[in-house]
Design an enzyme around this catalytic site. Sequence first.
Site, PDB file in Angstrom:
ATOM      1  CG  HIS A  69      -0.995  -7.541   1.145  1.00  0.00           C
ATOM      2  ND1 HIS A  69      -0.811  -6.652   0.245  1.00  0.00           N
ATOM      3  CD2 HIS A  69      -1.488  -6.814   2.333  1.00  0.00           C
ATOM      4  CE1 HIS A  69      -1.192  -5.310   0.583  1.00  0.00           C
ATOM      5  NE2 HIS A  69      -1.733  -5.421   1.893  1.00  0.00           N
ATOM      6  CB  SER A  92      -4.366  -4.129   3.170  1.00  0.00           C
ATOM      7  OG  SER A  92      -2.987  -3.584   3.075  1.00  0.00           O
ATOM      8  CG  ASP A 103       1.081  -8.046  -2.157  1.00  0.00           C
ATOM      9  OD1 ASP A 103       2.009  -8.116  -1.366  1.00  0.00           O
ATOM     10  OD2 ASP A 103      -0.127  -8.082  -2.023  1.00  0.00           O
TER      11      ASP A 103
END
Length: 440
Positions: free
Chosen positions: A411, A157, A408
Amino acid sequence: MGITNPFKDQSLSLIKRLLPWTLYALLPIVLLRLYFYPLPFPPSPETELPHSTPTTIISQSSLSDSTLPSSPEKEKTYEPPCDYFDGKWIRDRRGPLYNGTTCGTIKEGQNCITHGRPDSSYLYWRWKPSQCNLPRFEPQTFLQLISNKHIAFVGDSMARNQLESLLCMLSTASTPNLVYRNGEDNKFRKWHFPSHNVSVSLYWSPFLVQGVEKSNSGPNHNKLYLDHVDERWARDMDQMDLIVLSIGHWFLHPAVYYEGGSVLGCHYCPGLNYTEIGFYDVLRKGLRTTLNSIIDRRVGKGYGIDVIVTTFSPAHFEGEWDKAGACPKTKPYRNGEKQLEGMDADMRKIEIEEVEDAKTKANNFGGIIRLEALDVTKLALLRPDGHPGPYMYPFPFANGHQERVQNDCVHWCLPGPIDTWNEIFLEMMKKWGQHPRTEE
Ligand SMILES: *[C@@H]1O[C@H](CO)[C@@H](O)[C@H](O)[C@H]1NC(C)=O
Ligand SMILES: *[C@@H]1O[C@H](CO)[C@@H](O)[C@H](O)[C@H]1NC(C)=O
Ligand SMILES: *[C@@H]1O[C@H](CO)[C@@H](O)[C@H](O)[C@H]1NC(C)=O
């Protein structure tokens, strides 16, 4: 089914479960390191120099300030190579090239502004390499450099995060068409920019080598076949001109490793009777298989390929992953405030070393295969403020402040610091553009 939210699947629960284990695993490594490479005490004279002799530094910088503008022609013809990976983040009023509404390809969980992230100062920084300036991203230049070419982003990702940043910036100059889409959660996609006949594609392959990802229905560990490249992307290699590889975080998962048809060992596999071998050597083997197979398959084809390996991007969890404010910082670290160390440093080192090894191997074939590391680990480490945090979900505090909320801290928000990875990527391409690949 277990992969619809790859982030949750990937890093949060993982870090929660494995952090204690990882710390125990790292401790012996650290001790071993200290044993073989004792810390340099007392500090060597060189490291002391900037503090003890400030006058030297001032005269040096005033020297370069006065000589640079007076010789612009000389600057153009001879540009000393700049280390883009050594520098600091400085304030910048200009802000990003795009926003969440001008770009149609931002993954929900990274669209921080649209999800109500209240602060915006994280958008107003730029990376200042110590020896030069990093130009702002020029979408037209990038498109020209890759006209009639196909760039593939392959990895996990983080590869997707970097690809979406690039697409958002390119979209400000030219509109791409989505021409292919397959797989759960848009794992395989391809866009085409008709203006420059440029293709940009995304291949999900979190290990680069063949693997079976853990799932709710199957085993709760990954299986990696370290001596086989993942054909889900590799079978298309002949159509690629440039490959950007980005992996790392999936290697921290529980896994069983296979090599030469038998089990090599495992990582965090209680209940299975295999030897724990950690993930560092596995990352190394996986990368080596990947880079070797790119070289082997392209040699003798008559046309080359460029390969970029984006190095490990550190996470910034402070304390518990599901506590409000797991990555609460709103400013970059200042230079010297945060050192690159531990797992972040080790993952990066392995990636750099494997790229260097592959370069040496590729050199035997007369420059038709070029490899380079996009060494973002330090830039990324200094940006604890650039992650979605709780804004991976829209308006997480709409019903008042929650005690527990998913974060998160892996990311990057788009727009955000990861746009800088692509600014450096463009500078690497410009350099390559000045010295075209020697074709057979
Ligand atoms: C996004 O950018 C577009 C074009 O520059 C602008 O018109 C729009 O107001 C911006 N939206 C936000 C939310 O800033
Ligand atoms: C468009 O780009 C592809 C590579 O992605 C190339 O094979 C093809 O020849 C190009 N088309 C033209 C008209 O140049
Ligand atoms: C685990 O593997 C070893 C070596 O292969 C074997 O001797 C032992 O019996 C195994 N233990 C169990 C519980 O299967």
